[in-house]
Write a protein that holds these residues in place. Structure first.
Motif, PDB file in Angstrom:
ATOM      1  N   LEU A 497      -0.634  -4.170   1.929  1.00 21.72           N
ATOM      2  CA  LEU A 497      -0.173  -2.975   1.228  1.00 21.72           C
ATOM      3  C   LEU A 497       0.039  -1.841   2.217  1.00 21.72           C
ATOM      4  O   LEU A 497       1.095  -1.196   2.233  1.00 21.72           O
ATOM      5  CB  LEU A 497      -1.185  -2.559   0.162  1.00 21.72           C
ATOM      6  N   PHE A 498      -0.984  -1.582   3.049  1.00 20.10           N
ATOM      7  CA  PHE A 498      -0.863  -0.489   4.013  1.00 20.10           C
ATOM      8  C   PHE A 498       0.307  -0.744   4.960  1.00 20.10           C
ATOM      9  O   PHE A 498       1.093   0.159   5.262  1.00 20.10           O
ATOM     10  CB  PHE A 498      -2.158  -0.335   4.808  1.00 20.10           C
ATOM     11  N   SER A 499       0.422  -1.974   5.421  1.00 20.83           N
ATOM     12  CA  SER A 499       1.500  -2.326   6.347  1.00 20.83           C
ATOM     13  C   SER A 499       2.869  -2.071   5.722  1.00 20.83           C
ATOM     14  O   SER A 499       3.782  -1.560   6.381  1.00 20.83           O
ATOM     15  CB  SER A 499       1.372  -3.789   6.754  1.00 20.83           C
ATOM     16  N   HIS A 500       3.005  -2.403   4.441  1.00 23.40           N
ATOM     17  CA  HIS A 500       4.296  -2.188   3.774  1.00 23.40           C
ATOM     18  C   HIS A 500       4.676  -0.716   3.790  1.00 23.40           C
ATOM     19  O   HIS A 500       5.819  -0.363   4.130  1.00 23.40           O
ATOM     20  CB  HIS A 500       4.227  -2.693   2.338  1.00 23.40           C
ATOM     21  N   TYR A 501       3.740   0.134   3.419  1.00 23.39           N
ATOM     22  CA  TYR A 501       4.052   1.566   3.383  1.00 23.39           C
ATOM     23  C   TYR A 501       4.325   2.105   4.787  1.00 23.39           C
ATOM     24  O   TYR A 501       5.219   2.923   4.990  1.00 23.39           O
ATOM     25  CB  TYR A 501       2.912   2.331   2.722  1.00 23.39           C
TER      26      TYR A 501
END
Length: 672
Positions: A497-501
């Motif tokens: 999730l963090f990587s996507h953002y």
């Protein structure tokens, strides 16, 4: 929780996930402190990387079956994530499906997700049977399920799926919540993980489809000053004829936070009084059908803003032909009535996979009175920095009191009660850059109004998983500068999730740390030595996620948020890479240097973009124009979207300049 770390050597990125579920540090505090020595440590549990996922859509099955499946998911995914579920999110985009697609893993869809019980029956010992007559027994059953490698079920489910009963809780407990959780603490504490605590409601209220509400009264103007306060006679006689009448109070303008507020209630049937109560008083309880989406205000008034509401249930005497609800009411009310029960109560299934997989103890203890005393005892028995994951009872007041108790007990809070598939997301490997976003440097400040806008709620990992994804996918995102609070603990609970953002951020998007660092907390409530450990942990996760700004709470005095103390600000400056702090604030515009860091008070205004701009203009009218003015503006993440920010940006001419947070603080740091 267990500790481990992995890096992409020389790439400036961290890869999280995929090294197995292994024993961890002796204490959570030791794990965090070791992370300040150049060797990053892990706070939260680690899971293997998923290789293949069996998945199903559970949005149309009831809470009891969802609970059966999520506890099965916890046992199975503890070894290796293999199960994933799609939930009904109440949105059109359904982020669960998006995240599954983004992982690009081999998958197999089970059209009937309950078929997965038979497929994985050999992985579980059987069922812990809870007592439907005692809702809190479901939490005790969840704790036991983690310890016994079992699922949570009722007796009928266990029989239908051919599950051996490992432990039957029927008849063990009564409705004394303190006694139930006292038994759990006394008997299960030696066996559960000491790395985290969990708090989940045992049940939830679910909307019944097809209910028709008849509007009774509506405020058609956006009144925010109580100027329409008065006594209103609400005639709900049209809904007589069945067992009861349900009356719902909501917000007629859901975008600005000034919904219905009620102080006093009297109900008459055929002219004779049969109910009289004040909100929050014991006399209200028999009539409050659903108050979970509302709050009690300072005048002992019940109110609900935005999309929130509350419902009263009145069962008049037989033969009643006239039913009138008389209320003292004000602000933007919307009152409606129905003769059909609008909700039903079901087991609360969410986040139980994570609780079962980590063998955590889960309870539901409102943070006041005898239950609050028992919650304090829980914090005292777990080590410093063991997070409290889940949420608190009693809505807003429960949040303030619960986070305050957790802070005093040395536990950062991770809002996670609706975090789904956590055992999958915690194991999924994803690159996360350690490099802070480069600053667009302004060579010389001008006598302008420098504004930065920040979406709140980012400490909440379920928000990051769900609503933030919807906001992020707005095609207008990137049209104007905006800061986005996010939890740095997604490094461990959801690196994908963090990587996507981080990877998909535009030049106009800046990720900043949600309140108040490595978990939601109130810095002023901590024991100083324990807060230093929290700051060291925060410094570690911020350096590993490339964030150097934080939105922070402080502490409250006389019901007002106060400035972070010199000592606390100095601690942030000493142990973290922060370049500045945005903090909650109730007073006038604030921009000061404290403890070596620039701190700005967060300012906000209700309403749409035009109203926000008007409120800005009114505030700026007091400015003399002789020096730069810095305003840190809050954005309501539940009411606004990037399209609204873009609209506001289009309204900002001279003397305004809208900046990303890093440029804003770089400039402020040179001015103060």
């Amino acid at each position: 929780m267990v500790s481990r770390r992995a890096f992409l050597a020389g790439s400036g990125a961290v890869t999280v996930g995929g090294l197995g579920f292994i024993p961890g540090f002796a204490t959570t505090a030791q794990a965090a402190v070791s992370s300040t020595s150049g060797s990053p440590a892990r706070l939260l549990p680690v899971f293997n990387r998923p290789k293949h996922l069996d998945y199903g859509d559970v949005s149309k099955i009831g809470g009891a079956d969802q609970t059966l499946l999520t506890t099965l998911q916890g046992v199975v995914n503890r070894t290796e994530p293999e199960l994933y579920f799609i939930y009904d999110t109440g949105t059109q985009s359904i982020p669960d499906a998006k995240w599954l697609t983004d992982m690009r893993l081999p998958t197999k869809l089970y059209k009937n997700p309950l078929d997965l019980v038979a497929k994985y029956r050999n992985r579980i010992r059987g069922a812990i049977v809870h007592d439907p007559a005692v809702p809190d027994s479901l939490n005790v059953a969840t704790t036991l399920a983690g310890l016994e490698n079992a699922v949570v079920a009722d007796a009928d489910q266990a029989k239908a799926h051919g599950l051996r009963i490992v432990k039957d809780l029927r008849g063990m407990f009564d409705d004394d919540r303190v006694k139930t959780y006292r038994w759990q603490l006394d008997n299960l504490f030696p066996r559960v993980t000491k790395k985290l605590l969990a708090g989940l409601p045992p049940t939830q209220v679910v909307d019944v489809e097809g209910v028709v509400w008849q509007e009774i009264a509506r405020e058609t103007q956006q009144i925010r000053d109580s100027s329409n306060r008065g006594t209103y006679n609400l005639d709900v006689s049209a809904k007589l004829g069945k067992e009861a009448v349900y009356v719902r109070f909501a917000d007629s303008f859901t975008d600005d936070g000034w919904g219905a507020s009620v102080r006093h209630v009297v109900v008459t049937a055929n002219g004779a009084e049969f109910a009289r109560f004040e909100p929050g008083a014991p006399e209200e309880a028999p009539y409050l059908f659903d108050g979970s989406h509302s709050s009690i205000g300072g005048e002992a008034n019940r109110f609900a803003d935005g999309g929130n509401y509350w419902i009263y249930r009145f069962e008049p005497p037989a033969g009643t032909t006239s039913l009138v609800v008389t209320v003292e009411m004000w602000n933007q009310y919307l009152v409606s009535a129905t003769d059909t029960s609008p909700t039903r109560v079901e087991p609360f299934a969410y986040f139980r996979d994570y609780v079962v997989a980590t063998k955590a103890l889960v309870s539901w203890l409102p943070p006041g009175g005898a239950t609050g005393d028992l919650l304090i005892e829980h914090y005292a028995k777990w080590p410093t920095l063991a997070p409290y994951m889940g949420w608190f009872a009693n809505d807003v007041s429960g949040e303030w009191d619960g986070v305050d108790l957790a802070s005093k007990g040395g536990s950062p809070v991770i809002a996670a009660d609706f975090y789904m598939n956590g055992t999958v997301h915690a194991g999924f490997t994803a690159p996360i850059s350690e490099k802070p976003r480069p600053v667009r440097r302004i060579s010389k400040p001008k006598n302008k109004v420098y504004l930065t806008l920040t979406f709140g709620e980012g400490d909440n990992i379920q928000y990051c998983q769900r609503h933030l994804r919807d906001l992020w996918d707005d095609p207008k995102r990137g049209d104007a500068p905006a800061n986005w609070t996010i939890s740095p603990l997604l490094l461990e609970t959801g690196p994908g999730l963090f990587s996507h953002y981080q990877r998909t951020a535009t030049a106009n998007d800046l990720l900043v740390c949600g309140p108040s660092g490595a978990g939601y907390t109130y810095p002023g409530s901590w024991v100083p030595d324990e807060f230093t450990q929290y700051l060291k942990l925060t410094g570690s996760v911020l350096r590993r996620t490339g964030m150097d700004l934080v939105y922070s709470y402080s502490s409250r005095e006389n019901d007002k948020w106060v400035l972070l103390s010199e000592e606390i600000a100095h601690g942030f400056a000493t142990y973290t890479p922060l370049k500045g702090i945005m903090q909650t604030w109730d007073g006038d515009l604030l921009a000061v240097r404290q403890g070596g860091l620039p701190i700005v008070g967060q300012w906000g205004a209700p309403g749409n973009a035009t109203e926000y701009k008007a409120a800005l203009d009114a505030r700026v009218a007091q400015w003399d124009g002789a020096s730069p003015l810095f305003i840190s503006g809050g954005v309501n993440a539940w009411g606004w979207t990037p399209s609204d920010v873009a609209e506001l940006a289009g309204l900002l001419g001279d003397p305004y300049e809208l900046l990303l947070g890093n440029t804003f603080f770089d400039l402020l740091n040179r001015v103060l």
